[in-house]
Scaffold this motif. Structure first.
Motif, short mmCIF file in Angstrom:
data_model
loop_
_atom_site.label_atom_id
_atom_site.label_comp_id
_atom_site.label_asym_id
_atom_site.label_seq_id
_atom_site.Cartn_x
_atom_site.Cartn_y
_atom_site.Cartn_z
N GLY A 90 10.81 7.76 -11.25
CA GLY A 90 12.23 8.07 -11.13
C GLY A 90 13.18 6.90 -11.19
N VAL A 91 12.68 5.70 -11.47
CA VAL A 91 13.56 4.54 -11.64
C VAL A 91 14.07 4.56 -13.08
N THR A 92 15.38 4.65 -13.26
CA THR A 92 15.98 4.74 -14.59
C THR A 92 16.48 3.37 -15.06
N ASN A 93 16.84 3.30 -16.33
CA ASN A 93 17.45 2.08 -16.84
C ASN A 93 18.72 1.74 -16.07
N SER A 94 19.49 2.77 -15.71
CA SER A 94 20.72 2.54 -14.94
C SER A 94 20.41 1.97 -13.57
N ASP A 95 19.32 2.43 -12.95
CA ASP A 95 18.92 1.87 -11.66
C ASP A 95 18.61 0.38 -11.79
N ILE A 96 17.91 0.01 -12.85
CA ILE A 96 17.56 -1.40 -13.04
C ILE A 96 18.81 -2.23 -13.28
N GLU A 97 19.77 -1.67 -14.01
CA GLU A 97 21.04 -2.37 -14.21
C GLU A 97 21.76 -2.57 -12.88
N GLU A 98 21.80 -1.52 -12.05
CA GLU A 98 22.44 -1.61 -10.74
C GLU A 98 21.70 -2.59 -9.83
N PHE A 139 12.20 -11.87 -1.85
CA PHE A 139 12.15 -11.65 -3.29
C PHE A 139 12.05 -10.15 -3.55
N PHE A 140 13.02 -9.63 -4.28
CA PHE A 140 13.11 -8.19 -4.54
C PHE A 140 12.66 -7.88 -5.97
N SER A 141 11.91 -6.80 -6.12
CA SER A 141 11.46 -6.40 -7.46
C SER A 141 11.66 -4.91 -7.66
N ILE A 142 11.69 -4.51 -8.93
CA ILE A 142 11.81 -3.09 -9.29
C ILE A 142 11.14 -2.89 -10.64
N CYS A 143 10.66 -1.67 -10.89
CA CYS A 143 10.06 -1.37 -12.19
C CYS A 143 10.36 0.08 -12.56
N ASP A 144 10.18 0.38 -13.84
CA ASP A 144 10.54 1.70 -14.38
C ASP A 144 9.41 2.70 -14.17
N ARG A 145 9.31 3.22 -12.97
CA ARG A 145 8.27 4.21 -12.66
C ARG A 145 8.76 5.10 -11.52
N GLY A 189 0.80 -1.22 0.00
CA GLY A 189 0.00 0.00 0.00
C GLY A 189 0.82 1.27 0.00
N LEU A 190 2.02 1.20 -0.56
CA LEU A 190 2.94 2.35 -0.53
C LEU A 190 3.79 2.38 -1.79
N PHE A 191 4.60 3.41 -1.94
CA PHE A 191 5.58 3.44 -3.01
C PHE A 191 6.79 4.25 -2.58
N LEU A 192 7.91 4.01 -3.27
CA LEU A 192 9.13 4.77 -3.07
C LEU A 192 9.59 5.31 -4.41
N PHE A 193 10.08 6.54 -4.41
CA PHE A 193 10.71 7.07 -5.61
C PHE A 193 12.02 6.32 -5.86
N GLY A 194 12.42 6.30 -7.13
CA GLY A 194 13.59 5.54 -7.53
C GLY A 194 14.84 5.76 -6.69
N PRO A 195 15.30 7.01 -6.50
CA PRO A 195 16.53 7.22 -5.73
C PRO A 195 16.45 6.67 -4.30
#
Length: 226
Positions: A147-155, A139-145, A60-66
Motif C-alpha cells: 500500500g505504499v504509493t509513489n505519492s507516499d514516497i514523494e511525501e 535513519f528512516f526508510s520506505i519502500c513500495d510495498r 520482525g514486523l511490517f506496517l501498511f503504507g497508510p
C-alpha cells in the motif's frame, strides 16, 4: 535485459563471497549507535548483517503504507503511546495469523512473533533502547510495498528528518535525489508484489554503500544507478 543480467550476476557474487563482504562492512562501520525506522524487515537485516543489537523496535514486523505514513507524520506522539492489540486488521488483504499491535489508530503487524506477550515485551525493550539515542542518528526508510504509493514516497522525502532513503521498482520522475533508489528488476524477481524487506536488503549493496550511509548520512551510489 543486459542490465537485469548484470544485477543477477552481481547478486550471485555477493552470495558466494558473503562472509568476506560482511567482515569488510563490520570493520568499516564507525557509527554503531544508529537507529533504523523501517516499515518491514529491511531494518532488521541491516542490524543482523553488521552483528549489532537491535536499537529499534521496528524489527520482525511490517506496517501498511497508510499507517506508516501517519506514524512518520507524528512520530514522537505515536511512539509515546502504549502498545495495544486487536484481533482482526482493518486492511481487507491482511493476514490475521500473527499479533496485530495498535498505537492509537496505527496498526503494527508483528508477523515474526508468536504471541502478543512476546511482541509487546520486545517492542517495549527495544523502544527504550531507541529512546536513549539522539534523533540526529535516526535513519528512516520506505519502500513500495503493502500500500505504499509513489505519492507516499514523494511525501516521505518532504518530511523533516535528517536521514531518509527510499526504494522502489517504479521510476518516480519527481525524485532525482540520491536518497531515492530505483531498483532494476533482476532475473530472480517473480511477477506480482515487489520483494519483501529481506530480499530487498540483498539488493541494497548493488546500489549504494550502506556502511558509508550509516557513517556519514550521505548516499554514495555504487554499481547500478538510476
Amino acid at each position: 535485459m543486459i542490465r537485469r543480467l548484470e544485477v543477477f550476476l552481481n547478486r550471485k557474487i555477493r552470495v558466494n563471497f558473503k562472509n568476506y563482504y560482511q567482515r569488510q562492512d563490520v570493520q568499516k562501520l564507525e557509527n554503531k549507535n544508529f537507529v533504523l525506522i523501517s516499515r518491514n524487515c529491511w531494518g532488521g537485516q541491516v542490524y543482523q548483517w553488521l552483528n549489532l543489537p537491535y536499537n529499534t523496535p521496528f524489527v520482525g514486523l511490517f506496517l501498511f503504507g497508510p499507517c506508516y505514513m501517519k506514524l512518520l507524520s507524528n512520530f514522537d506522539e505515536y511512539m509515546n503511546m502504549n502498545l495495544q492489540f486487536r484481533e482482526v486488521s482493518k486492511y481487507p488483504d491482511a493476514y490475521n495469523n500473527h499479533p496485530i499491535g495498535l498505537l492509537g489508530d496505527i496498526e503494527i503487524h508483528f508477523q515474526h512473533y508468536k504471541t502478543k506477550q512476546e511482541a509487546k515485551s520486545k517492542w517495549n525493550r527495544r523502544k527504550a533502547r531507541m529512546l536513549k539515542y539522539d534523533k540526529s542518528n535516526y535513519f528512516f526508510s520506505i519502500c513500495d510495498r503493502r500500500g505504499v504509493t509513489n505519492s507516499d514516497i514523494e511525501e516521505f522525502h518532504k518530511l523533516k528528518y535528517k536521514n531518509k532513503i527510499s526504494f522502489s521498482f517504479n521510476k518516480i520522475p519527481s525524485l532525482t535525489n540520491l536518497q531515492h533508489i530505483k531498483f532494476i528488476q533482476d532475473l530472480s524477481k517473480k511477477k506480482g508484489a515487489p520483494p519483501n524487506g529481506r530480499k530487498r536488503f540483498k539488493l541494497t549493496f548493488l546500489y549504494f554503500d550502506l556502511v558509508h550511509y550509516l557513517n556519514t548520512g550521505n548516499v554514495l551510489r555504487t554499481r547500478f544507478k538510476q
